[in-house]
Design an enzyme around this catalytic site. Structure first.
Site, PDB file in Angstrom:
ATOM      1  N   HIS A  63       0.854  -1.191   0.000  1.00 17.71           N
ATOM      2  CA  HIS A  63       0.000   0.000   0.000  1.00 17.71           C
ATOM      3  C   HIS A  63       0.889   1.239   0.000  1.00 17.71           C
ATOM      4  O   HIS A  63       2.027   1.216   0.486  1.00 17.71           O
ATOM      5  CB  HIS A  63      -0.884   0.029   1.246  1.00 17.71           C
ATOM      6  CG  HIS A  63      -1.978  -0.970   1.251  1.00 17.71           C
ATOM      7  ND1 HIS A  63      -3.147  -0.789   1.947  1.00 17.71           N
ATOM      8  CD2 HIS A  63      -2.101  -2.186   0.640  1.00 17.71           C
ATOM      9  CE1 HIS A  63      -3.939  -1.830   1.781  1.00 17.71           C
ATOM     10  NE2 HIS A  63      -3.320  -2.694   0.998  1.00 17.71           N
ATOM     11  N   GLU A 109       0.864   3.896   1.832  1.00 22.74           N
ATOM     12  CA  GLU A 109       1.314   4.318   3.162  1.00 22.74           C
ATOM     13  C   GLU A 109       2.489   3.478   3.654  1.00 22.74           C
ATOM     14  O   GLU A 109       3.465   4.002   4.194  1.00 22.74           O
ATOM     15  CB  GLU A 109       0.185   4.193   4.193  1.00 22.74           C
ATOM     16  CG  GLU A 109      -1.044   5.001   3.877  1.00 22.74           C
ATOM     17  CD  GLU A 109      -2.132   4.200   3.166  1.00 22.74           C
ATOM     18  OE1 GLU A 109      -3.308   4.406   3.501  1.00 22.74           O
ATOM     19  OE2 GLU A 109      -1.808   3.379   2.293  1.00 22.74           O
ATOM     20  N   CYS A 141      -6.423   1.983   5.726  1.00 25.21           N
ATOM     21  CA  CYS A 141      -7.083   0.741   6.123  1.00 25.21           C
ATOM     22  C   CYS A 141      -6.536   0.330   7.497  1.00 25.21           C
ATOM     23  O   CYS A 141      -5.610   0.967   8.014  1.00 25.21           O
ATOM     24  CB  CYS A 141      -6.799  -0.345   5.084  1.00 25.21           C
ATOM     25  SG  CYS A 141      -5.082  -0.912   5.085  1.00 25.21           S
ATOM     26  N   CYS A 169      -2.669  -0.176   7.490  1.00 26.22           N
ATOM     27  CA  CYS A 169      -1.910   1.064   7.368  1.00 26.22           C
ATOM     28  C   CYS A 169      -2.056   1.947   8.609  1.00 26.22           C
ATOM     29  O   CYS A 169      -1.100   2.604   9.018  1.00 26.22           O
ATOM     30  CB  CYS A 169      -2.317   1.798   6.098  1.00 26.22           C
ATOM     31  SG  CYS A 169      -1.831   0.895   4.607  1.00 26.22           S
TER      32      CYS A 169
END
Length: 160
Positions: free
Chosen positions: A65, A67, A95, A98
């Site tokens: 991801h 992040e 999410c 993260c």
């Protein structure tokens, strides 16, 4: 003779200006066929020390991801897992994974754009930062939320 050098804006920038930089990364993700989410980490002096955009498909990794990649790059730049005086800017609400990375990195601030009504762990689906974890960042949401949401909407509209 006059000096015609371009005057650069000194750091730090505004939250909106940093989010523009995260949006540029989200656009790169979209070009690669990835869900368009971009993230940057900024240190206490306002310098960008980490960046990332979604690469889950390219890397075939569920953890790639934006992040996570930005946090990992910042940690490498600082030679530290603790990003205590840093801010993470991300175009989409993190999410649970993260959000956990934000807490574990001890980031001072989290700034995000669009809400994630399906997986958001800051406000939309869950509010992990309201719990009693060891470290909770300061959070600012809705920064350029319309533009952050539009890039996602366009991406999924094109996919259908």
């Amino acid at each position: 003779m006059t000096d015609k050098t371009v005057e650069k804006k000194p750091y730090p920038l505004t939250d909106e200006e940093y989010m523009e930089k995260a949006l540029d990364l989200a656009k790169k993700a979209a070009i690669c066929g990835e869900i368009p989410v971009g993230a940057i980490v900024v240190n206490k002096d306002g310098e960008i020390i980490g960046e990332g955009y979604n690469l889950r498909e390219e890397l075939q990794s569920p953890t790639a991801h934006a992040e996570i990649l930005a946090i990992e790059n910042a940690a490498k730049a600082l030679h530290s897992r603790r990003l205590t005086d840093c801010t993470l800017y991300v175009t989409l609400e993190p999410c649970p994974m993260c959000a956990g990375a934000v807490m574990n990195a001890y980031l001072k601030r989290l700034v995000y754009g669009a809400f994630d009504e399906k997986n958001g762990a800051c406000a939309s689906v869950a509010a992990l930062f309201d719990e009693k974890f060891t470290h909770i960042p300061l959070v600012r949401s809705r920064v350029l939320k319309d533009r952050c949401g539009e890039i996602l909407s366009e991406f999924f509209k094109d996919k259908r």
